[in-house]
Scaffold this active site. Structure first.
Site, mmCIF file in Angstrom:
data_model
loop_
_atom_site.group_PDB
_atom_site.id
_atom_site.type_symbol
_atom_site.label_atom_id
_atom_site.label_comp_id
_atom_site.label_asym_id
_atom_site.label_seq_id
_atom_site.Cartn_x
_atom_site.Cartn_y
_atom_site.Cartn_z
ATOM 1 N N GLY A 12 0.782 -1.235 0.000
ATOM 2 C CA GLY A 12 0.000 0.000 0.000
ATOM 3 C C GLY A 12 0.813 1.284 0.000
ATOM 4 N N SER A 13 2.047 1.245 -0.498
ATOM 5 C CA SER A 13 2.812 2.501 -0.496
ATOM 6 C C SER A 13 2.205 3.503 -1.484
ATOM 7 C CB SER A 13 4.294 2.254 -0.802
ATOM 8 O OG SER A 13 4.487 1.831 -2.123
ATOM 9 N N ARG A 65 -15.188 -15.209 -10.748
ATOM 10 C CA ARG A 65 -14.753 -13.813 -10.835
ATOM 11 C C ARG A 65 -15.922 -12.843 -10.872
ATOM 12 N NH1 ARG A 65 -11.400 -13.275 -16.045
ATOM 13 N NH2 ARG A 65 -11.471 -11.081 -15.531
ATOM 14 N N ARG A 91 -5.666 -8.735 -8.921
ATOM 15 C CA ARG A 91 -6.701 -9.474 -9.643
ATOM 16 C C ARG A 91 -7.062 -8.709 -10.910
ATOM 17 N NH1 ARG A 91 -6.560 -14.235 -7.673
ATOM 18 N NH2 ARG A 91 -8.519 -14.669 -8.722
ATOM 19 N N HIS A 109 1.369 0.807 -13.131
ATOM 20 C CA HIS A 109 2.114 -0.384 -13.545
ATOM 21 C C HIS A 109 3.610 -0.046 -13.532
ATOM 22 C CE1 HIS A 109 2.841 -4.147 -15.628
ATOM 23 N NE2 HIS A 109 3.644 -3.496 -16.446
ATOM 24 N N GLY A 143 -8.264 -5.440 -21.308
ATOM 25 C CA GLY A 143 -6.999 -6.172 -21.452
ATOM 26 C C GLY A 143 -6.151 -6.075 -20.189
ATOM 27 N N VAL A 144 -4.984 -6.707 -20.245
ATOM 28 C CA VAL A 144 -4.058 -6.623 -19.109
ATOM 29 C C VAL A 144 -3.041 -5.521 -19.393
ATOM 30 C CG1 VAL A 144 -2.302 -7.843 -17.769
ATOM 31 C CG2 VAL A 144 -4.365 -9.045 -18.501
ATOM 32 N N ASP A 145 -3.160 -4.408 -18.678
ATOM 33 C CA ASP A 145 -2.230 -3.265 -18.800
ATOM 34 C C ASP A 145 -2.235 -2.646 -20.200
ATOM 35 O OD1 ASP A 145 -1.428 -3.723 -16.121
ATOM 36 O OD2 ASP A 145 -0.024 -5.254 -16.779
ATOM 37 N N LYS A 172 9.741 5.513 -5.978
ATOM 38 C CA LYS A 172 9.851 6.964 -5.709
ATOM 39 C C LYS A 172 9.064 7.758 -6.749
ATOM 40 C CE LYS A 172 14.344 7.072 -3.413
ATOM 41 N NZ LYS A 172 15.238 6.009 -3.887
HETATM 42 C C1 GRF Z 1 3.709 -1.186 -7.395
HETATM 43 O O1 GRF Z 1 4.960 -1.543 -7.882
HETATM 44 C C2 GRF Z 1 2.765 -0.900 -8.528
HETATM 45 O O2 GRF Z 1 3.397 -0.362 -9.638
HETATM 46 C C3 GRF Z 1 2.234 -2.282 -8.857
HETATM 47 O O3 GRF Z 1 2.133 -2.928 -7.617
HETATM 48 C C4 GRF Z 1 3.041 -2.355 -6.682
HETATM 49 C C5 GRF Z 1 2.233 -1.913 -5.508
HETATM 50 O O4 GRF Z 1 3.040 -1.459 -4.451
HETATM 51 N N1 GRF Z 1 0.996 -2.184 -9.571
HETATM 52 P P1 GRF Z 1 2.358 -0.821 -3.179
HETATM 53 O O5 GRF Z 1 1.428 -1.868 -2.587
HETATM 54 O O6 GRF Z 1 1.636 0.411 -3.605
HETATM 55 O O7 GRF Z 1 3.500 -0.513 -2.238
#
Ligand code: GRF
Length: 217
Positions: A12-13, A65, A91, A109, A143-145, A172
């Site tokens: 969750g950063s 799902r 998911r 992503h 789609g995926v990403d 960062k």
């Molecule tokens: C991050 O690297 C984000 O790009 C990817 O999943 C990770 C999540 O990190 N989708 P956090 O849980 O927000 O620390």
């Protein structure tokens, strides 16, 4: 003022960076609900520390799902969210879910899409020997990403990088661009036209340029 629902599965950063940007008034909005598909993850602790409501919706408790996504949709609607932000949510959402929130689901992503979609992408970028990677905030499509790209940031990649080194370098920037994308969304400054996202009053800078390894002259 927008209400944001954040979907998480891990530390969750990025969620933290969004809550902090809301607290600082950089985003005209608030995180209304955090939903995790895994109990006990640190993202839930972060939400509770910020007095944000949380819900655990464990995908393993649902037969398929569609029913899992339906539970998430109901919860997001209960909290009247305007924007759904995926932040490390592991998911893939169904097209039916996405149709409930058209143009209102975004993701971050850790690669420069459309290169390296999917999972394990930091190590894939290192193994491929690319000189640059980055992170991408995009609208989510079926789609995926693959959805329209809102903002990207670039970092150098070195052949002897470890995955953790690249991860730290990327995070960062993730913590800067994800709140920025949400700020633009909250201002109604994003317009999706086909595959492209136009940013109202978006600045152009032709001098933006990175070379790796750096040139001496
Ligand atoms: C991050 O690297 C984000 O790009 C990817 O999943 C990770 C999540 O990190 N989708 P956090 O849980 O927000 O620390």
């Amino acid at each position: 003022m927008i209400r944001i629902g954040v979907l998480v599965s891990g530390s969750g950063s990025n969620l933290q960076s969004i809550m902090d940007a809301c607290d600082r008034g950089e985003i005209d909005g608030e995180v209304a609900i955090v939903i995790s598909n895994i109990d006990g993850v640190y993202a839930l602790t972060r939400a509770k520390k910020n007095a944000v409501p949380t819900r655990v919706i464990d995908h393993k408790q649902y037969p398929d799902r569609n029913i899992f996504d339906e539970q998430i949709r109901k919860t997001l609607e209960e909290y009247q969210v305007d924007l759904v932000a995926l932040a490390g949510f592991m998911r893939v959402l169904t097209p039916e879910f996405l149709e409930s929130f058209p143009g209102r689901v975004i993701n971050i992503h850790p690669a420069l899409l459309p290169s390296f979609p999917g999972l394990g992408v930091r190590q894939k970028a290192i193994d491929h020997g690319v000189r640059f990677s980055g992170c991408t905030v995009h609208f989510v499509d079926a789609g995926v990403d693959t959805g329209p790209i809102i903002i990207q940031a670039v970092v150098p990649v070195y052949p002897d990088d470890t995955e953790d080194e690249l991860k730290d370098r990327l995070l960062k920037l993730e913590h800067r661009i994800y709140p920025k994308a949400i700020q633009l969304f909250s201002q109604g400054a994003l317009e999706i036209v086909g595959r492209k996202v136009f940013v109202r009053n978006g600045r152009k800078d032709d001098s933006l340029c990175l070379i790796n390894p750096p040139l001496d002259n």
